[in-house]
Design an enzyme around this catalytic site. Structure first.
Site, PDB file in Angstrom:
ATOM      1  N   ASP A  26       0.815  -1.222   0.000  1.00 46.62           N
ATOM      2  CA  ASP A  26       0.000   0.000   0.000  1.00 46.62           C
ATOM      3  C   ASP A  26       0.846   1.268   0.000  1.00 46.62           C
ATOM      4  O   ASP A  26       0.425   2.301   0.530  1.00 46.62           O
ATOM      5  CB  ASP A  26      -0.957   0.042   1.216  1.00 46.62           C
ATOM      6  CG  ASP A  26      -1.788  -1.219   1.315  1.00 46.62           C
ATOM      7  OD1 ASP A  26      -2.259  -1.676   0.267  1.00 46.62           O
ATOM      8  OD2 ASP A  26      -1.933  -1.751   2.431  1.00 46.62           O
TER       9      ASP A  26
ATOM     10  N   LYS B 276       2.194   2.167  -4.963  1.00 44.80           N
ATOM     11  CA  LYS B 276       2.935   1.650  -6.118  1.00 44.80           C
ATOM     12  C   LYS B 276       2.148   1.823  -7.409  1.00 44.80           C
ATOM     13  O   LYS B 276       2.714   2.137  -8.445  1.00 44.80           O
ATOM     14  CB  LYS B 276       3.265   0.164  -5.916  1.00 44.80           C
ATOM     15  CG  LYS B 276       4.240  -0.090  -4.778  1.00 44.80           C
ATOM     16  CD  LYS B 276       4.582  -1.557  -4.648  1.00 44.80           C
ATOM     17  CE  LYS B 276       3.413  -2.420  -4.274  1.00 44.80           C
ATOM     18  NZ  LYS B 276       2.834  -2.157  -2.960  1.00 44.80           N
TER      19      LYS B 276
ATOM     20  N   LYS C  84       0.177   4.095  -8.515  1.00 45.26           N
ATOM     21  CA  LYS C  84       0.326   5.417  -9.134  1.00 45.26           C
ATOM     22  C   LYS C  84       1.726   5.591  -9.731  1.00 45.26           C
ATOM     23  O   LYS C  84       1.885   6.082 -10.849  1.00 45.26           O
ATOM     24  CB  LYS C  84       0.061   6.506  -8.091  1.00 45.26           C
ATOM     25  CG  LYS C  84       0.201   7.881  -8.719  1.00 45.26           C
ATOM     26  CD  LYS C  84       0.810   8.891  -7.814  1.00 45.26           C
ATOM     27  CE  LYS C  84       1.464   9.971  -8.637  1.00 45.26           C
ATOM     28  NZ  LYS C  84       1.246  11.300  -8.106  1.00 45.26           N
TER      29      LYS C  84
ATOM     30  N   GLY D 197      -3.923  -4.611  -4.559  1.00 40.60           N
ATOM     31  CA  GLY D 197      -4.907  -3.629  -5.024  1.00 40.60           C
ATOM     32  C   GLY D 197      -4.152  -2.378  -5.424  1.00 40.60           C
ATOM     33  O   GLY D 197      -3.694  -1.640  -4.566  1.00 40.60           O
ATOM     34  N   HIS D 198      -3.933  -2.185  -6.727  1.00 40.72           N
ATOM     35  CA  HIS D 198      -3.181  -1.022  -7.193  1.00 40.72           C
ATOM     36  C   HIS D 198      -4.146   0.024  -7.733  1.00 40.72           C
ATOM     37  O   HIS D 198      -4.867  -0.223  -8.694  1.00 40.72           O
ATOM     38  CB  HIS D 198      -2.148  -1.449  -8.249  1.00 40.72           C
ATOM     39  CG  HIS D 198      -1.048  -2.290  -7.664  1.00 40.72           C
ATOM     40  ND1 HIS D 198      -0.119  -2.962  -8.395  1.00 40.72           N
ATOM     41  CD2 HIS D 198      -0.744  -2.553  -6.366  1.00 40.72           C
ATOM     42  CE1 HIS D 198       0.716  -3.595  -7.586  1.00 40.72           C
ATOM     43  NE2 HIS D 198       0.345  -3.367  -6.345  1.00 40.72           N
TER      44      HIS D 198
ATOM     45  N   GLN E 255       2.512  -5.983  -3.051  1.00 36.73           N
ATOM     46  CA  GLN E 255       2.763  -6.019  -1.606  1.00 36.73           C
ATOM     47  C   GLN E 255       4.065  -5.237  -1.305  1.00 36.73           C
ATOM     48  O   GLN E 255       4.393  -4.330  -2.055  1.00 36.73           O
ATOM     49  CB  GLN E 255       2.821  -7.454  -1.064  1.00 36.73           C
ATOM     50  CG  GLN E 255       1.475  -8.172  -1.087  1.00 36.73           C
ATOM     51  CD  GLN E 255       1.164  -8.847  -2.398  1.00 36.73           C
ATOM     52  OE1 GLN E 255       1.994  -9.501  -2.978  1.00 36.73           O
ATOM     53  NE2 GLN E 255      -0.062  -8.709  -2.871  1.00 36.73           N
TER      54      GLN E 255
ATOM     55  N   THR F 219      -8.236  -3.436  -1.546  1.00 36.76           N
ATOM     56  CA  THR F 219      -8.752  -4.778  -1.828  1.00 36.76           C
ATOM     57  C   THR F 219      -9.852  -5.167  -0.842  1.00 36.76           C
ATOM     58  O   THR F 219     -10.878  -5.708  -1.234  1.00 36.76           O
ATOM     59  CB  THR F 219      -7.592  -5.811  -1.790  1.00 36.76           C
ATOM     60  OG1 THR F 219      -6.650  -5.429  -2.780  1.00 36.76           O
ATOM     61  CG2 THR F 219      -8.065  -7.220  -2.070  1.00 36.76           C
TER      62      THR F 219
ATOM     63  N   GLY G 109     -10.985  -2.970   1.911  1.00 33.96           N
ATOM     64  CA  GLY G 109     -11.659  -1.830   2.558  1.00 33.96           C
ATOM     65  C   GLY G 109     -11.295  -1.682   4.032  1.00 33.96           C
ATOM     66  O   GLY G 109     -11.793  -0.785   4.707  1.00 33.96           O
TER      67      GLY G 109
ATOM     68  N   ALA H 275      -9.494  -0.654   7.471  1.00 33.56           N
ATOM     69  CA  ALA H 275      -8.718   0.522   7.901  1.00 33.56           C
ATOM     70  C   ALA H 275      -7.288   0.060   8.137  1.00 33.56           C
ATOM     71  O   ALA H 275      -7.056  -0.944   8.811  1.00 33.56           O
ATOM     72  CB  ALA H 275      -9.310   1.091   9.173  1.00 33.56           C
TER      73      ALA H 275
ATOM     74  N   SER I 186       5.500  12.137  -4.573  1.00 34.71           N
ATOM     75  CA  SER I 186       4.103  12.183  -5.010  1.00 34.71           C
ATOM     76  C   SER I 186       3.306  12.980  -3.979  1.00 34.71           C
ATOM     77  O   SER I 186       3.343  12.692  -2.790  1.00 34.71           O
ATOM     78  CB  SER I 186       3.583  10.755  -5.131  1.00 34.71           C
ATOM     79  OG  SER I 186       2.195  10.774  -5.296  1.00 34.71           O
TER      80      SER I 186
HETATM   81  P1  IMP Z   1      -2.394 -12.782   1.952  1.00 32.82           P
HETATM   82  O1  IMP Z   1      -1.429 -12.244   0.960  1.00 32.82           O
HETATM   83  O2  IMP Z   1      -3.828 -12.615   1.560  1.00 32.82           O
HETATM   84  O3  IMP Z   1      -2.056 -14.200   2.342  1.00 32.82           O
HETATM   85  O4  IMP Z   1      -2.243 -11.937   3.303  1.00 32.82           O
HETATM   86  C1  IMP Z   1      -1.063 -11.994   4.105  1.00 32.82           C
HETATM   87  C2  IMP Z   1      -0.724 -10.629   4.676  1.00 32.82           C
HETATM   88  O5  IMP Z   1      -0.335  -9.769   3.619  1.00 32.82           O
HETATM   89  C3  IMP Z   1      -1.892  -9.923   5.369  1.00 32.82           C
HETATM   90  O6  IMP Z   1      -1.372  -9.138   6.425  1.00 32.82           O
HETATM   91  C4  IMP Z   1      -2.452  -9.015   4.298  1.00 32.82           C
HETATM   92  O7  IMP Z   1      -3.140  -7.915   4.837  1.00 32.82           O
HETATM   93  C5  IMP Z   1      -1.155  -8.603   3.615  1.00 32.82           C
HETATM   94  N1  IMP Z   1      -1.336  -8.199   2.211  1.00 32.82           N
HETATM   95  C6  IMP Z   1      -1.509  -8.998   1.144  1.00 32.82           C
HETATM   96  N2  IMP Z   1      -1.598  -8.279   0.019  1.00 32.82           N
HETATM   97  C7  IMP Z   1      -1.449  -7.003   0.384  1.00 32.82           C
HETATM   98  C8  IMP Z   1      -1.394  -5.770  -0.361  1.00 32.82           C
HETATM   99  O8  IMP Z   1      -1.494  -5.726  -1.579  1.00 32.82           O
HETATM  100  N3  IMP Z   1      -1.215  -4.630   0.376  1.00 32.82           N
HETATM  101  C9  IMP Z   1      -1.053  -4.661   1.732  1.00 32.82           C
HETATM  102  N4  IMP Z   1      -1.081  -5.781   2.452  1.00 32.82           N
HETATM  103  C10 IMP Z   1      -1.266  -6.939   1.787  1.00 32.82           C
END
Ligand code: IMP
Length: 422
Positions: free
Chosen positions: A14, A17, A19, A41-42, A223, A298, A300, A302, A411
């Site tokens: 988060d 990336k 943008k 979620g980009h 990630q 992805t 919602g 917080a 940014s």
């Molecule tokens: P998973 O990837 O769904 O197995 O989640 C494992 C951990 O990675 C959790 O803490 C999620 O919230 C975090 N996570 C997975 N994808 C993202 C992302 O795109 N952004 C931020 N955290 C992520």
């Protein structure tokens, strides 16, 4: 010389990336996703339009780019089918522009079911996953029992394999007292798989042809460093290598072709899901949430918020080989009279300048802060480095110096034009 740039998140995902990838994709013809799945979620804002992409490289929003989803990713055909329909419905062409590796692994219907059940029954050891089946899919890949994209070319074989695996997964579910998966899902799954068939490709050969043609290639990391399966805050991590090495193993690009690594980091720190956050600040979280910021793209959820942590970004610089930094969300700090930076940890009274491997030790780390003067001015309209308030420039220079890499991009908001190049 052509650019082959790997972009990685230097924190817990988060970082903004989406943008930065969108901005950099103006100067790159090829955009590659090499790890993760639709847990990402980009978010990209183009004029009045906002797009949230989960699996398809953000570069798809730029005309003329070639987009590759590499072998290191995990693909849920139903979710990817929805993302394709969303893009088509908004006038974005994908055929002939998007190529999916035949070696990428499939997220099967039982993977999200197992992911959610494991989380539910884990009680205190919950990871806080996105529930997209990412861990169980990579688990099957490593255990060598996964299904791969090339199996979509044989619908009868795929159907039979799915039925067999659903039976096995349901056995596991029964054993653990979890809810299983009905065989009814096979129909929807194979229908979604049929939509993806034209996109399946030998992306290794394609990538090497593009290298030979001197195309500028950008690797879109998903990630962030501290969610990396090896270097992250294990077990509170995702199941892929989110660090720069994952771009090579997840695409087939040899390391010596890489020309640059860009690390994206927020001007503060956030994380979603469970696990320690040494610079945690409820003051910062309350303020950012009150501004409507820091809710997951992805899920919602917080996000938890903390001050900028230079112990983490310094480690991220070392394991990724970050050359250039892109700092996002500086405008999130506009209203503060003072801003803090975590410059080190204390663990059991001793100085600690790198994140400990043991999650128990990491949770006990006490942040050591340096305080900077706030700028109390809206930076979102700044058009150049010079036009930023001096205190904001001092802060940005300090966090880049503490991280140990060159500040290249700042940014000041979600739009393409809210980007300052140094
Ligand atoms: P998973 O990837 O769904 O197995 O989640 C494992 C951990 O990675 C959790 O803490 C999620 O919230 C975090 N996570 C997975 N994808 C993202 C992302 O795109 N952004 C931020 N955290 C992520």
């Amino acid at each position: 010389m052509a650019s082959r740039t790997i972009l990685v998140g230097a924190q817990w995902g988060d970082e903004g990336k989406g943008k930065i990838i969108d901005v950099l994709s103006e100067s790159h013809n090829v955009i590659v996703r090499s790890q993760g799945g639709n847990n990402a979620g980009h978010t990209v804002e183009v004029g009045p339009e906002k797009f949230i992409l989960h699996l398809i490289p953000s570069g798809i929003l730029r005309k003329g780019t070639t987009c590759i989803i590499g072998n290191g990713t995990v693909i849920d055909p139903v979710a990817l089918g929805k993302e394709l329909s969303m893009l088509h419905g908004r006038g974005i062409r994908t055929q002939g522009r998007l190529f999916i590796s035949e070696r990428a692994h499939l997220v099967a219907p039982y993977h999200p079911a197992i992911d959610k059940s494991r989380e539910k029954s884990a009680a205190k050891r919950k990871i806080g996953t996105t529930g997209r089946g990412i861990g169980p899919t990579y688990g099957d890949k490593i255990a060598r029992v996964g299904l791969r994209m090339h199996e979509l070319r044989n619908p009868a074989g795929l159907r039979a394999a799915l039925k067999k695996r659903i039976g096995e997964a349901n056995e596991l579910c029964r054993f653990n007292g979890w809810e299983g998966v009905s065989l009814d899902v096979v129909k929807d799954y194979t229908a979604a798989a049929a939509v993806l068939r034209p996109y399946i490709a030998d992306t290794v050969s394609l990538l090497h042809k593009l290298v030979e043609k001197d195309r500028d290639i950008l690797f879109e990391g998903a990630q962030g460093t501290f969610l990396d399966i090896d270097f992250g805050t294990y077990p509170y991590v995702t199941s892929s290598n989110t660090t720069s090495g994952g771009a090579c193993t997840g695409s087939g690009l040899p390391p010596h072709h890489v020309t640059k690594v860009v690390g994206v980091m927020k001007a503060y720190t956030t994380r979603v899901g469970e696990g320690p956050l040494p610079s945690d600040s409820s003051e910062l979280a309350d303020l950012l949430h009150g501004m409507g910021r820091e809710f997951g793209a992805t899920t919602g959820r917080a996000r938890r918020c903390g001050w900028f942590d230079a112990v983490l970004t310094g480690f991220a610089r070392r394991v990724n080989g970050i050359d250039d930094l892109a700092v996002t969300n500086i405008d999130g700090l506009d209203t503060f009279a003072a801003v803090k930076v975590c410059t080190g940890y204390r663990l059991d009274g001793k100085k600690q300048d790198t994140p400990p491997a043991d999650i128990g030790d990491f949770a006990r780390c006490q942040p050591v802060y340096k305080t900077f003067k706030g700028w109390r001015r809206d930076t979102s309209g700044c058009k150049s480095w010079r036009s930023l308030p001096p205190a904001a420039r001092d802060y940005l220079k300090a966090i880049a110096d503490l991280t140990g890499a060159r500040l290249a991009i700042v940014s000041v908001g979600p739009k393409r034009e809210q980007t300052l190049f140094l």
